[in-house]
Design a protein around this motif. Structure first.
Motif, PDB file in Angstrom:
ATOM      1  N   VAL A  56       0.834  -1.205   0.000  1.00 26.81           N
ATOM      2  CA  VAL A  56       0.000   0.000   0.000  1.00 26.81           C
ATOM      3  C   VAL A  56       0.867   1.252   0.000  1.00 26.81           C
ATOM      4  CG1 VAL A  56      -1.714   1.300   1.314  1.00 26.81           C
ATOM      5  CG2 VAL A  56      -1.933  -1.175   1.109  1.00 26.81           C
ATOM      6  N   SER A  57       1.947   1.242   0.766  1.00 17.03           N
ATOM      7  CA  SER A  57       2.837   2.399   0.821  1.00 17.03           C
ATOM      8  C   SER A  57       3.499   2.658  -0.528  1.00 17.03           C
ATOM      9  CB  SER A  57       3.913   2.197   1.896  1.00 17.03           C
ATOM     10  OG  SER A  57       3.330   2.056   3.169  1.00 17.03           O
ATOM     11  N   LEU A  58       3.941   1.602  -1.201  1.00 19.28           N
ATOM     12  CA  LEU A  58       4.542   1.764  -2.527  1.00 19.28           C
ATOM     13  C   LEU A  58       3.545   2.332  -3.521  1.00 19.28           C
ATOM     14  CD1 LEU A  58       6.733  -1.471  -2.912  1.00 19.28           C
ATOM     15  CD2 LEU A  58       7.539   0.892  -2.797  1.00 19.28           C
ATOM     16  N   ALA A  59       2.305   1.845  -3.467  1.00 19.37           N
ATOM     17  CA  ALA A  59       1.270   2.361  -4.373  1.00 19.37           C
ATOM     18  C   ALA A  59       1.002   3.838  -4.113  1.00 19.37           C
ATOM     19  CB  ALA A  59      -0.010   1.547  -4.220  1.00 19.37           C
ATOM     20  N   GLY A  60       0.891   4.205  -2.838  1.00 24.01           N
ATOM     21  CA  GLY A  60       0.650   5.602  -2.501  1.00 24.01           C
ATOM     22  C   GLY A  60       1.829   6.489  -2.855  1.00 24.01           C
ATOM     23  N   PHE A  61       3.049   5.997  -2.609  1.00 24.95           N
ATOM     24  CA  PHE A  61       4.257   6.778  -2.916  1.00 24.95           C
ATOM     25  C   PHE A  61       4.397   7.004  -4.424  1.00 24.95           C
ATOM     26  CE2 PHE A  61       8.795   6.909  -3.992  1.00 24.95           C
ATOM     27  CZ  PHE A  61       9.207   7.992  -3.242  1.00 24.95           C
ATOM     28  N   ALA A  62       4.270   5.922  -5.199  1.00 26.41           N
ATOM     29  CA  ALA A  62       4.416   6.039  -6.656  1.00 26.41           C
ATOM     30  C   ALA A  62       3.278   6.853  -7.256  1.00 26.41           C
ATOM     31  CB  ALA A  62       4.471   4.647  -7.287  1.00 26.41           C
ATOM     32  N   ARG A  67       2.383  11.045 -10.045  1.00 24.93           N
ATOM     33  CA  ARG A  67       1.056  11.502 -10.447  1.00 24.93           C
ATOM     34  C   ARG A  67       0.342  10.449 -11.297  1.00 24.93           C
ATOM     35  NH1 ARG A  67       4.120  16.275 -10.412  1.00 24.93           N
ATOM     36  NH2 ARG A  67       3.268  17.831  -8.993  1.00 24.93           N
ATOM     37  N   ASN A  68       0.387   9.208 -10.821  1.00 28.62           N
ATOM     38  CA  ASN A  68      -0.268   8.097 -11.503  1.00 28.62           C
ATOM     39  C   ASN A  68      -1.662   7.916 -10.910  1.00 28.62           C
ATOM     40  OD1 ASN A  68      -1.129   5.327 -12.126  1.00 28.62           O
ATOM     41  ND2 ASN A  68       0.930   5.110 -12.999  1.00 28.62           N
ATOM     42  N   THR A  69      -2.670   8.252 -11.692  1.00 29.15           N
ATOM     43  CA  THR A  69      -4.046   8.221 -11.210  1.00 29.15           C
ATOM     44  C   THR A  69      -4.496   6.816 -10.855  1.00 29.15           C
ATOM     45  OG1 THR A  69      -4.547  10.141 -12.598  1.00 29.15           O
ATOM     46  CG2 THR A  69      -6.415   8.898 -11.747  1.00 29.15           C
ATOM     47  N   HIS A  70      -4.082   5.820 -11.638  1.00 24.41           N
ATOM     48  CA  HIS A  70      -4.510   4.438 -11.386  1.00 24.41           C
ATOM     49  C   HIS A  70      -3.947   3.923 -10.062  1.00 24.41           C
ATOM     50  CE1 HIS A  70      -6.325   4.173 -15.314  1.00 24.41           C
ATOM     51  NE2 HIS A  70      -5.176   4.546 -15.890  1.00 24.41           N
ATOM     52  N   LEU A  71      -2.675   4.224  -9.784  1.00 27.06           N
ATOM     53  CA  LEU A  71      -2.093   3.800  -8.514  1.00 27.06           C
ATOM     54  C   LEU A  71      -2.745   4.507  -7.336  1.00 27.06           C
ATOM     55  CD1 LEU A  71       1.735   3.518  -9.274  1.00 27.06           C
ATOM     56  CD2 LEU A  71       0.136   1.666  -8.766  1.00 27.06           C
ATOM     57  N   MET A  72      -3.070   5.782  -7.500  1.00 26.12           N
ATOM     58  CA  MET A  72      -3.732   6.514  -6.429  1.00 26.12           C
ATOM     59  C   MET A  72      -5.131   5.970  -6.187  1.00 26.12           C
ATOM     60  SD  MET A  72      -1.830   8.620  -4.891  1.00 26.12           S
ATOM     61  CE  MET A  72      -3.141   9.356  -3.933  1.00 26.12           C
ATOM     62  N   ARG A  73      -5.818   5.569  -7.266  1.00 20.18           N
ATOM     63  CA  ARG A  73      -7.142   4.974  -7.111  1.00 20.18           C
ATOM     64  C   ARG A  73      -7.034   3.656  -6.337  1.00 20.18           C
ATOM     65  NH1 ARG A  73      -8.505   4.959 -12.036  1.00 20.18           N
ATOM     66  NH2 ARG A  73      -9.899   6.775 -12.063  1.00 20.18           N
ATOM     67  N   PHE A  74      -6.015   2.845  -6.676  1.00 16.91           N
ATOM     68  CA  PHE A  74      -5.786   1.593  -5.947  1.00 16.91           C
ATOM     69  C   PHE A  74      -5.458   1.869  -4.481  1.00 16.91           C
ATOM     70  CE2 PHE A  74      -2.525  -1.369  -4.318  1.00 16.91           C
ATOM     71  CZ  PHE A  74      -3.266  -2.542  -4.309  1.00 16.91           C
ATOM     72  N   TYR A  75      -4.625   2.865  -4.239  1.00 15.51           N
ATOM     73  CA  TYR A  75      -4.234   3.231  -2.873  1.00 15.51           C
ATOM     74  C   TYR A  75      -5.453   3.631  -2.050  1.00 15.51           C
ATOM     75  CZ  TYR A  75      -2.267   6.160   0.852  1.00 15.51           C
ATOM     76  OH  TYR A  75      -1.972   6.728   2.058  1.00 15.51           O
ATOM     77  N   LEU A  76      -6.306   4.488  -2.604  1.00 23.81           N
ATOM     78  CA  LEU A  76      -7.488   4.941  -1.881  1.00 23.81           C
ATOM     79  C   LEU A  76      -8.478   3.797  -1.668  1.00 23.81           C
ATOM     80  CD1 LEU A  76      -8.076   8.406  -3.590  1.00 23.81           C
ATOM     81  CD2 LEU A  76      -7.137   7.964  -1.313  1.00 23.81           C
ATOM     82  N   PHE A  77      -8.582   2.917  -2.662  1.00 24.43           N
ATOM     83  CA  PHE A  77      -9.484   1.770  -2.557  1.00 24.43           C
ATOM     84  C   PHE A  77      -9.064   0.860  -1.394  1.00 24.43           C
ATOM     85  CE2 PHE A  77     -10.607  -2.621  -3.719  1.00 24.43           C
ATOM     86  CZ  PHE A  77     -11.983  -2.488  -3.888  1.00 24.43           C
ATOM     87  N   VAL A  78      -7.772   0.536  -1.317  1.00 21.75           N
ATOM     88  CA  VAL A  78      -7.268  -0.332  -0.248  1.00 21.75           C
ATOM     89  C   VAL A  78      -7.356   0.375   1.101  1.00 21.75           C
ATOM     90  CG1 VAL A  78      -5.257  -1.572   0.611  1.00 21.75           C
ATOM     91  CG2 VAL A  78      -5.768  -1.590  -1.825  1.00 21.75           C
ATOM     92  N   MET A  79      -7.014   1.663   1.121  1.00 24.85           N
ATOM     93  CA  MET A  79      -7.070   2.413   2.375  1.00 24.85           C
ATOM     94  C   MET A  79      -8.485   2.455   2.933  1.00 24.85           C
ATOM     95  SD  MET A  79      -4.272   3.720   3.724  1.00 24.85           S
ATOM     96  CE  MET A  79      -4.748   5.260   4.523  1.00 24.85           C
ATOM     97  N   PHE A  80      -9.471   2.546   2.052  1.00 22.33           N
ATOM     98  CA  PHE A  80     -10.864   2.573   2.501  1.00 22.33           C
ATOM     99  C   PHE A  80     -11.210   1.281   3.237  1.00 22.33           C
ATOM    100  CE2 PHE A  80     -15.297   1.376   1.787  1.00 22.33           C
ATOM    101  CZ  PHE A  80     -15.959   2.466   2.333  1.00 22.33           C
ATOM    102  N   CYS A 255      -7.058  11.686  -1.042  1.00 23.49           N
ATOM    103  CA  CYS A 255      -8.148  12.136  -1.910  1.00 23.49           C
ATOM    104  C   CYS A 255      -7.793  13.452  -2.604  1.00 23.49           C
ATOM    105  CB  CYS A 255      -9.432  12.300  -1.095  1.00 23.49           C
ATOM    106  SG  CYS A 255     -10.186  10.749  -0.573  1.00 23.49           S
ATOM    107  N   ALA A 256      -7.148  14.360  -1.846  1.00 27.10           N
ATOM    108  CA  ALA A 256      -6.721  15.623  -2.442  1.00 27.10           C
ATOM    109  C   ALA A 256      -5.673  15.394  -3.528  1.00 27.10           C
ATOM    110  CB  ALA A 256      -6.171  16.546  -1.352  1.00 27.10           C
ATOM    111  N   ALA A 257      -4.724  14.471  -3.270  1.00 33.57           N
ATOM    112  CA  ALA A 257      -3.703  14.151  -4.272  1.00 33.57           C
ATOM    113  C   ALA A 257      -4.340  13.508  -5.501  1.00 33.57           C
ATOM    114  CB  ALA A 257      -2.649  13.218  -3.668  1.00 33.57           C
TER     115      ALA A 257
END
Length: 285
Positions: A56-62, A67-80, A255-257
């Motif tokens: 999760v940390s790698l996904a959020g960091f990358a 600025r990879n939208t797909h990784l951020m979507r995955f990060y937010l999905f898992v964090m939820f 979410c802001a990122a």
């Protein structure tokens, strides 16, 4: 808003570093698992938690830094789901530890624990034969009872001195017979019937002076473990509440990122909405 990417990237870099010693601890326990069931019982939760935090940390960091939208979507999905699971665990922990406490003993500083004072899922889990075998092995391997022994001027402490000790639930339930049995004190883990009547408590016949047996199969030992778990789970729940607040803050920043990444992907200037860009007003102020 623009700084949210840098902030979430920095935070996830630190959580990634945190996952390394967690995984290392799980691997260390795995290497020693052949010596003790207690360590084997703990190894996999540590490894799973460490790997989850790392991914999760790698996904959020990358996702934030590149600025990879797909990784951020995955990060937010898992964090939820992590936040939801943590809320569920906190509620569950308080629900299964709402009953049971130690009973005071006359002329003793310590309390004793009775299995009938506990009920519910946690009691059924602890008293299950397959689980209790692992738990009792864990207690034996941890040397809780041998560590109780005190020597004063080359001799064990007296019965009066022992009665003034404040034993923890496991020591009280697993390392000595219940007070109602009427056993005579020899030392902390050696008690004899002394020719008197033995109480009606079934644990009185389960007690053994064999240092590998003691009262590990007693109901009082199981009750002591339940009392210890209750205390530990309540402490963990307080920590989990703090972690939950931190994760919610992470999620809001994430979410802001994510919104910032979407804005960059759509070539939207900062502060200008997509509706304004696609249908500009004829009157400009």
């Amino acid at each position: 808003m623009r700084n949210s990417n840098h902030l979430i990237g920095l935070l996830n870099f630190f959580t990634f570093l945190l996952s390394i010693p967690i995984i290392g601890g799980g691997i260390w326990l795995s290497s020693r698992a052949n010596n003790t069931d207690c360590l084997k019982f703990l190894q996999w939760p540590l490894i799973v938690i460490g790997v989850s935090i790392m991914v999760v940390s790698l996904a959020g960091f990358a996702g934030a830094c590149y600025r990879n939208t797909h990784l951020m979507r995955f990060y937010l999905f898992v964090m939820f789901f992590i936040i939801a699971a943590l809320i569920g665990f906190i509620i569950f922990a308080y629900a299964v530890t709402d009953k049971g406490s130690g009973r005071p003993v006359m002329d003793r500083a310590y309390s004793e624990y009775h299995l009938e004072d506990y009920s519910g899922w946690l009691k059924d889990r602890v008293t299950d034969d397959s689980y209790w075998g692992k738990i009792s092995s864990c207690i034996r391997d941890s040397k809780v009872c041998p560590k109780m022994r005190r020597v004063i001027n080359g001799a064990p402490e007296t019965a009066d001195m022992f009665s003034l000790r404040k034993l923890n639930p496991v020591q009280s339930g697993c390392c000595k017979p219940p007070a109602e049995c009427g056993f005579v004190y020899e030392n902390e883990t050696l008690w004899n019937p002394g020719g008197g009547l033995v109480g009606s408590n079934p644990d009185c016949t389960r007690w053994s002076n064999d240092q590998e047996q003691l009262c590990y199969q007693c109901d009082s030992c199981k009750a002591g473990v339940l009392a210890s778990l209750k205390k530990s789970w309540r402490k963990v729940s307080v920590i989990n509440i703090v972690v939950l607040i931190i994760l919610v803050i992470f999620y809001v920043i994430g979410c802001a990122a994510f919104r910032n990444n979407r804005r960059i992907d759509n070539d939207e200037p900062y502060g200008e909405a997509r509706m304004t860009k696609s249908r500009p007003s004829r009157i400009q102020f």
